[in-house]
Design an enzyme around this catalytic site. Sequence first.
Site, PDB file in Angstrom:
ATOM      1  N   LYS A 103       0.977  -1.350   0.022  1.00  0.00           N
ATOM      2  CA  LYS A 103       0.115   0.049   0.029  1.00  0.00           C
ATOM      3  C   LYS A 103       0.997   1.439  -0.038  1.00  0.00           C
ATOM      4  CE  LYS A 103      -4.117   1.400   2.765  1.00  0.00           C
ATOM      5  NZ  LYS A 103      -4.966   1.189   3.915  1.00  0.00           N
ATOM      6  N   SER A 148      -9.250   1.564   2.159  1.00  0.00           N
ATOM      7  CA  SER A 148      -8.329   2.336   1.900  1.00  0.00           C
ATOM      8  C   SER A 148      -7.115   1.553   0.873  1.00  0.00           C
ATOM      9  CB  SER A 148      -7.699   3.253   2.728  1.00  0.00           C
ATOM     10  OG  SER A 148      -7.219   2.364   3.752  1.00  0.00           O
ATOM     11  N   SER A 187     -10.565  -1.337   5.897  1.00  0.00           N
ATOM     12  CA  SER A 187      -9.617  -0.830   4.810  1.00  0.00           C
ATOM     13  C   SER A 187      -8.907  -1.905   4.199  1.00  0.00           C
ATOM     14  CB  SER A 187      -8.550   0.205   5.332  1.00  0.00           C
ATOM     15  OG  SER A 187      -9.313   1.615   5.667  1.00  0.00           O
TER      16      SER A 187
END
Length: 445
Positions: free
Chosen positions: A81, A156, A180
Amino acid sequence: MAYPRLTEEPGALGLAALIRNGALSPLEAVEAAIARIEALDGPINAVVVRDFDRARETARAMDRQHAAPGQPLFGVPMTVKESFDIAGLPSCWGLPEFAGQVAQRDARIVTRLKRAGAVILGKTNIPPHLADLQSDNPVYGRTSNPHDLSRVSGGSSGGGAAAVAAGMVPCEYGSDIGSSIRNPAHFCGVFGHKTSYGLVTKHGHGHPMARGRDGWGGVLSVVGPLARSARDLAALLEVTADLPLPRHDPKLAQCRFLAVLDHPSSEVDQAVRGPIEAALAALEAQGARVDRSSALLPDLAKQHHAYMKMLNINMARGAPGPDGQVASVQDWFFLLDEQTRNELAWEAVFAEYDFVLAPPLPFLAFAHDPTPITERKIAINGVEHDFADALAWAGLATFPNLPSTVVPVGASGHLPCGMQVIGPRWSDYDCIAMAGQVAELLHGR
């Protein structure tokens, strides 16, 4: 209904086995992954920070080596990420004012993944501040769901789930405070694991506005893996966890499950309830006990209220809330007390049940929507609801610091649907193993 798969590419351990057996070299594996990203990622926009040249250099060096003990991911290309630091690459969290900020060292999980033999190809897309259930920001643009480009991939960790689902990479590492990891896994039809709070270090996963506290991240927030199989989740956790955990080898047919499909704060759409109910029926057909209610459950409305208050204070980092109020120290200690009471209530649940099964969210991947999350509405069973109410399903595991594995269980139309497998704190490997058994039962793999 079987969940839709977009790729037959091998997963992380499968790819590692090919490399170990000499069927593929690390450089060939890396070049193939780069080629898939370049061919597939244009309309998806998942891998937004690319480090292909350094990945090739690393893989070339590996071609002259053999996997050492403790390198189960030797030669395996993957992504992480955007919010994780990688030396020499930006970590801006989707914020233009930090777009030129380059990390000086690797986050600890990146170091551990590299030590295990993984080759990092780059970083995947996120929303600003990691604060939405879709991945769209002014620095990198918008990530789309590979199953339907008109819909979100989640957030996310949405870029990572999209890259894994599309077959660009076999695995990814993300983070989770408000589902997320779990909502992108659910939306994209992959496996994702929210770890027990405190199991994996967040060092090097710090908000760019808070450098110096370097990855503290506050309460609730955790980091964890995404992959296309439960086996790969377990392998990624093994090489990144701070603590050794027991494994109890749960047997699906002998397990006691509590299914939570009704929540006082959030209705569940039939497009999600249907595939999960079908999965529950399959579990019962194997002899497993599946209860649909229990007096042992804590007050879920009260839990959701406390979770949202703690979440908002944590995300705001002491700034005033939407109402202009600032939480006091006393407010914070009251919340910590409430969290402890909630943890004890869940301990009582798990004295009776092995796992709790629940939706990751009450809806499937939704259409791209630029409306701020606090103002956004979404239709559930034909009725408009406040979007933020859906976080009640995230808070089930997050507020009491529990592990949760999302397993794809089916689909409604062309969109995948997942289910959370939640267990007691520190039962991470058991949750992952049970998710794998559920997948084997439903899909034969």
